[in-house]
Enzyme design. Structure first.
Site, mmCIF file in Angstrom:
data_model
loop_
_atom_site.group_PDB
_atom_site.id
_atom_site.type_symbol
_atom_site.label_atom_id
_atom_site.label_comp_id
_atom_site.label_asym_id
_atom_site.label_seq_id
_atom_site.Cartn_x
_atom_site.Cartn_y
_atom_site.Cartn_z
ATOM 1 N N ASP A 198 4.989 -7.060 6.456
ATOM 2 C CA ASP A 198 4.998 -5.686 5.979
ATOM 3 C C ASP A 198 4.846 -4.707 7.141
ATOM 4 O O ASP A 198 5.395 -3.611 7.108
ATOM 5 C CB ASP A 198 3.882 -5.479 4.940
ATOM 6 C CG ASP A 198 4.208 -4.320 4.015
ATOM 7 O OD1 ASP A 198 5.367 -4.231 3.563
ATOM 8 O OD2 ASP A 198 3.314 -3.495 3.752
ATOM 9 N N CYS B 78 10.193 2.276 -2.407
ATOM 10 C CA CYS B 78 9.097 1.793 -1.557
ATOM 11 C C CYS B 78 7.841 2.592 -1.838
ATOM 12 O O CYS B 78 6.783 2.033 -2.127
ATOM 13 C CB CYS B 78 9.437 1.928 -0.077
ATOM 14 S SG CYS B 78 11.136 1.563 0.341
ATOM 15 N N TYR C 211 4.896 1.313 -4.837
ATOM 16 C CA TYR C 211 3.559 0.936 -4.349
ATOM 17 C C TYR C 211 2.489 1.819 -4.994
ATOM 18 O O TYR C 211 1.371 1.363 -5.255
ATOM 19 C CB TYR C 211 3.488 1.003 -2.818
ATOM 20 C CG TYR C 211 3.787 -0.338 -2.179
ATOM 21 C CD1 TYR C 211 4.974 -1.013 -2.460
ATOM 22 C CD2 TYR C 211 2.884 -0.959 -1.316
ATOM 23 C CE1 TYR C 211 5.246 -2.254 -1.888
ATOM 24 C CE2 TYR C 211 3.154 -2.196 -0.749
ATOM 25 C CZ TYR C 211 4.336 -2.832 -1.032
ATOM 26 O OH TYR C 211 4.601 -4.063 -0.475
ATOM 27 N N TYR D 209 -3.608 2.143 -1.842
ATOM 28 C CA TYR D 209 -2.363 2.435 -2.566
ATOM 29 C C TYR D 209 -2.591 3.210 -3.864
ATOM 30 O O TYR D 209 -1.628 3.721 -4.436
ATOM 31 C CB TYR D 209 -1.548 1.143 -2.788
ATOM 32 C CG TYR D 209 -0.882 0.708 -1.490
ATOM 33 C CD1 TYR D 209 0.160 1.451 -0.946
ATOM 34 C CD2 TYR D 209 -1.326 -0.413 -0.788
ATOM 35 C CE1 TYR D 209 0.750 1.087 0.258
ATOM 36 C CE2 TYR D 209 -0.744 -0.793 0.416
ATOM 37 C CZ TYR D 209 0.297 -0.039 0.935
ATOM 38 O OH TYR D 209 0.877 -0.393 2.135
ATOM 39 N N GLU E 9 12.350 -5.023 -3.348
ATOM 40 C CA GLU E 9 10.883 -5.040 -3.454
ATOM 41 C C GLU E 9 10.422 -6.334 -4.116
ATOM 42 O O GLU E 9 9.462 -6.956 -3.670
ATOM 43 C CB GLU E 9 10.378 -3.830 -4.267
ATOM 44 C CG GLU E 9 10.410 -2.513 -3.516
ATOM 45 C CD GLU E 9 9.440 -2.463 -2.343
ATOM 46 O OE1 GLU E 9 8.396 -3.126 -2.380
ATOM 47 O OE2 GLU E 9 9.751 -1.767 -1.367
HETATM 48 C C1 LIG Z 1 7.975 -3.928 1.314
HETATM 49 C C2 LIG Z 1 7.231 -2.662 1.157
HETATM 50 N N1 LIG Z 1 7.708 -1.694 0.327
HETATM 51 C C3 LIG Z 1 6.999 -0.525 0.202
HETATM 52 C C4 LIG Z 1 5.836 -0.298 0.873
HETATM 53 C C5 LIG Z 1 5.093 1.003 0.691
HETATM 54 N N2 LIG Z 1 5.352 1.896 1.739
HETATM 55 C C6 LIG Z 1 5.402 -1.287 1.720
HETATM 56 N N3 LIG Z 1 4.268 -1.155 2.429
HETATM 57 N N4 LIG Z 1 6.094 -2.481 1.854
#
Ligand SMILES: Cc1ncc(CN)c(N)n1
Length: 236
Positions: free
Chosen positions: A46, A137, A141, A167, A209
């Site tokens: 990530d 994204c 989250y 989050y 995702e």
């Molecule tokens: C794969 C992924 N997607 C979204 C996010 C949120 N910014 C993240 N940290 N990582």
């Protein structure tokens, strides 16, 4: 009442996003029983995902036609580099991983495919493509963070609680809402043909995702097996 583009998008993405909550990685994180090795793998992948995601915000700033939009993207870039990635650096420290080591993580297949897709889409089109690429994204989250925060004990968990807290925080919610407001502004007055294209980008990134959660669960890097004379020599 105005019809928001995000309401239209929600009709398409709701079943995909609800399935994240059923995914063993996300479920394990929220219920607190996720194996630490899986989380470590996720966190490293990530981190390098987020480096590329930051480039998208920089691209948004570069493509902006006015200072208000340029500032919004700069704020999103700063929020990611400084707040979101700080969470990863703190988890890395708990695993005994240095900042340099974290940054040097080799992106796996899913990470590479996902970031390459977003960057390609964002380079090809106007600023609305940049926002459509990052929307799932940020928003998904925020959706997951808020949902997990309502699960018993998730926010107070001694290890995963910090993830849920960040989050579901007001600061992260604001970043996600900035992206939602941007796409709603940009969708205004656009013909159906263009809206449908933006919707497809949000659906594809929502699939990515899901794949990212799955990659983390399987601790996947490059799912390639090398053989010589029918003998497995290296499972990568
Ligand atoms: C794969 C992924 N997607 C979204 C996010 C949120 N910014 C993240 N940290 N990582």
């Amino acid at each position: 009442m105005t019809n928001l583009f995000t309401d239209r998008l929600w009709n398409r993405i709701e079943p995909i996003w609800k399935s994240y909550l059923e995914h063993p990685f996300v479920k394990g994180l929220g219920e607190g029983w996720l194996e630490k090795d899986k989380f470590k793998h996720y966190m490293k992948q990530d981190y390098v995902y987020l480096i590329e995601y930051c480039r998208l915000f920089a691209l948004g700033s570069a493509k902006a036609q006015d200072l208000k939009t340029m500032t919004k993207f700069a704020k999103l870039l700063h929020g990611t580099l400084d707040m979101e990635m700080e969470l990863h650096r703190q988890y890395a420290a708990r695993f005994g991983i240095s900042h340099d080591e974290l940054e040097a993580t080799e992106a796996g297949a899913t990470t590479t495919a996902y970031t390459s897709y977003m960057l390609n889409i964002a380079q090809l089109g106007g600023i609305e493509n940049v926002v459509a690429s990052v929307l799932a994204c940020a928003w998904s989250y925020s959706f997951i963070g808020k949902e997990l925060a309502s699960w018993p004990g998730a926010i107070d968990h001694e290890f995963y609680g910090e993830w849920v807290k960040m989050y579901s925080s007001d600061e992260f919610t604001e970043l996600a809402e900035d992206c939602m407001n941007l796409i709603n502004e940009m969708a205004e007055g656009k013909p159906e043909r263009e809206l449908a294209k933006l919707e497809e980008i949000v659906v594809k990134t929502s699939y990515f995702e899901y794949m990212f959660w799955d990659m983390a669960e399987k601790q996947e890097e490059w799912p390639v097996k090398l053989y010589t004379q029918s003998r497995l020599i290296k499972p990568m």
